[in-house]
Scaffold this motif. Structure first.
Motif, short mmCIF file in Angstrom:
data_model
loop_
_atom_site.label_atom_id
_atom_site.label_comp_id
_atom_site.label_asym_id
_atom_site.label_seq_id
_atom_site.Cartn_x
_atom_site.Cartn_y
_atom_site.Cartn_z
N SER A 68 1.46 13.22 -0.24
CA SER A 68 2.49 12.85 0.72
C SER A 68 2.07 11.64 1.55
CB SER A 68 2.80 14.04 1.63
OG SER A 68 3.81 13.71 2.55
N LEU A 69 0.82 11.60 1.97
CA LEU A 69 0.33 10.44 2.72
C LEU A 69 0.35 9.17 1.87
CD1 LEU A 69 -2.66 11.93 4.73
CD2 LEU A 69 -0.65 10.81 5.68
N LEU A 70 -0.07 9.30 0.60
CA LEU A 70 -0.05 8.14 -0.29
C LEU A 70 1.37 7.63 -0.51
CD1 LEU A 70 -2.76 9.29 -2.85
CD2 LEU A 70 -2.94 7.37 -1.24
N VAL A 71 2.29 8.55 -0.75
CA VAL A 71 3.70 8.17 -0.93
C VAL A 71 4.22 7.49 0.34
CG1 VAL A 71 6.05 9.05 -1.22
CG2 VAL A 71 4.22 9.88 -2.71
N ALA A 72 3.91 8.07 1.50
CA ALA A 72 4.38 7.51 2.76
C ALA A 72 3.87 6.08 2.96
CB ALA A 72 3.93 8.39 3.93
N GLU A 73 2.59 5.85 2.71
CA GLU A 73 2.03 4.51 2.90
C GLU A 73 2.62 3.50 1.92
OE1 GLU A 73 0.27 3.16 5.25
OE2 GLU A 73 0.14 5.07 6.30
N LEU A 74 2.71 3.88 0.65
CA LEU A 74 3.20 2.93 -0.36
C LEU A 74 4.68 2.62 -0.17
CD1 LEU A 74 1.25 4.11 -3.54
CD2 LEU A 74 0.69 2.25 -1.95
N THR A 75 5.50 3.62 0.17
CA THR A 75 6.92 3.34 0.39
C THR A 75 7.13 2.54 1.67
OG1 THR A 75 7.26 5.53 1.39
CG2 THR A 75 7.78 5.31 -0.96
N ALA A 76 6.35 2.85 2.71
CA ALA A 76 6.46 2.08 3.96
C ALA A 76 6.07 0.63 3.74
CB ALA A 76 5.60 2.71 5.05
N ASN A 77 5.02 0.40 2.94
CA ASN A 77 4.61 -0.98 2.65
C ASN A 77 5.70 -1.71 1.87
OD1 ASN A 77 2.21 -0.80 3.99
ND2 ASN A 77 0.95 -0.60 2.17
N ALA A 78 6.34 -1.03 0.94
CA ALA A 78 7.43 -1.66 0.18
C ALA A 78 8.58 -2.04 1.11
CB ALA A 78 7.92 -0.73 -0.93
N ALA A 79 8.88 -1.17 2.08
CA ALA A 79 9.96 -1.46 3.03
C ALA A 79 9.59 -2.61 3.95
CB ALA A 79 10.28 -0.21 3.85
N LEU A 80 8.32 -2.69 4.33
CA LEU A 80 7.89 -3.73 5.26
C LEU A 80 7.63 -5.07 4.58
CD1 LEU A 80 7.06 -4.38 8.18
CD2 LEU A 80 4.75 -3.62 7.58
N HIS A 81 6.92 -5.04 3.46
CA HIS A 81 6.47 -6.28 2.82
C HIS A 81 7.23 -6.63 1.54
CE1 HIS A 81 3.14 -6.20 5.59
NE2 HIS A 81 2.80 -4.99 5.18
N GLY A 82 8.00 -5.70 1.00
CA GLY A 82 8.66 -5.93 -0.28
C GLY A 82 10.16 -6.07 -0.22
N ARG A 83 10.69 -6.18 0.98
CA ARG A 83 12.14 -6.23 1.17
C ARG A 83 12.70 -7.57 0.69
NH1 ARG A 83 14.46 -4.90 6.94
NH2 ARG A 83 13.31 -3.04 6.39
N THR A 84 13.73 -7.49 -0.13
CA THR A 84 14.51 -8.64 -0.54
C THR A 84 15.98 -8.22 -0.44
OG1 THR A 84 12.81 -9.42 -2.05
CG2 THR A 84 15.03 -10.19 -2.47
N ARG A 85 16.76 -9.05 0.18
CA ARG A 85 18.18 -8.71 0.40
C ARG A 85 18.87 -8.35 -0.91
NH1 ARG A 85 22.48 -11.98 4.05
NH2 ARG A 85 24.12 -10.46 3.81
#
Length: 160
Positions: A61-78
């Protein structure tokens, strides 16, 4: 969209379970994806999946939380979503998060300020996962992955 596959032709009978979901690359989207993954992992408590489905759920759960949060923060493309994929086998769990921004691969930052509120996510991933990495995704994005419950050598190259 959630997708689950328990076994398929050509896969071992002992059991491989797959979970995939697309999520908006936003904080709320990452939160929703994490909770869907937690519910799916809780439903996988079967003897053939051993410790990952039992004691390893908090780590996963912690790994999923970190990786998805990073995608939302650093991987966002409109206009582009991110994808979370989990593969559970008797040997362990592989977590993959794919986003649309492949120009900057993730790098842990050991020089983060002690009082800072961010910048430690990949250090946490590196300390919790047995292995992790990043691979380019064909459409210009990247997939960041982590594995837990698997004995993977940390060094590359010939042994012994």
């Amino acid at each position: 969209m959630n997708q689950e596959t328990v076994t398929a032709l050509g896969e071992p009978i002992v059991g491989t379970a797959h979970f995939r979901t697309m999520f908006p690359a936003t904080a709320h989207g990452a939160h929703t994806a994490r909770h869907a993954a937690e519910r799916w992992l809780a439903a996988q408590r079967r003897p053939e999946f051993g410790a990952v489905a039992d004691g390893g759920t908090a780590t996963a759960s912690l790994l999923v939380a970190e990786l998805t949060a990073n995608a939302a923060l650093h991987g966002r493309t409109r206009g582009r979503s991110a994808r979370l994929a989990l593969t559970l086998t008797p040997a362990g769990l592989r977590i993959e998060v794919t986003d649309a921004r492949g120009e900057r691969p993730p790098v842990p930052r050991p020089d983060v300020e002690a009082g800072g509120e961010s910048g430690r996510g990949l250090l946490l991933v590196a300390s919790l996962a047995d292995a992790w990495g990043c691979e380019p995704y064909p459409s210009g994005g990247k997939t960041v992955w982590a594995e837990c419950g698997i004995a993977v050598p940390r060094a590359c190259g010939p042994t012994g």
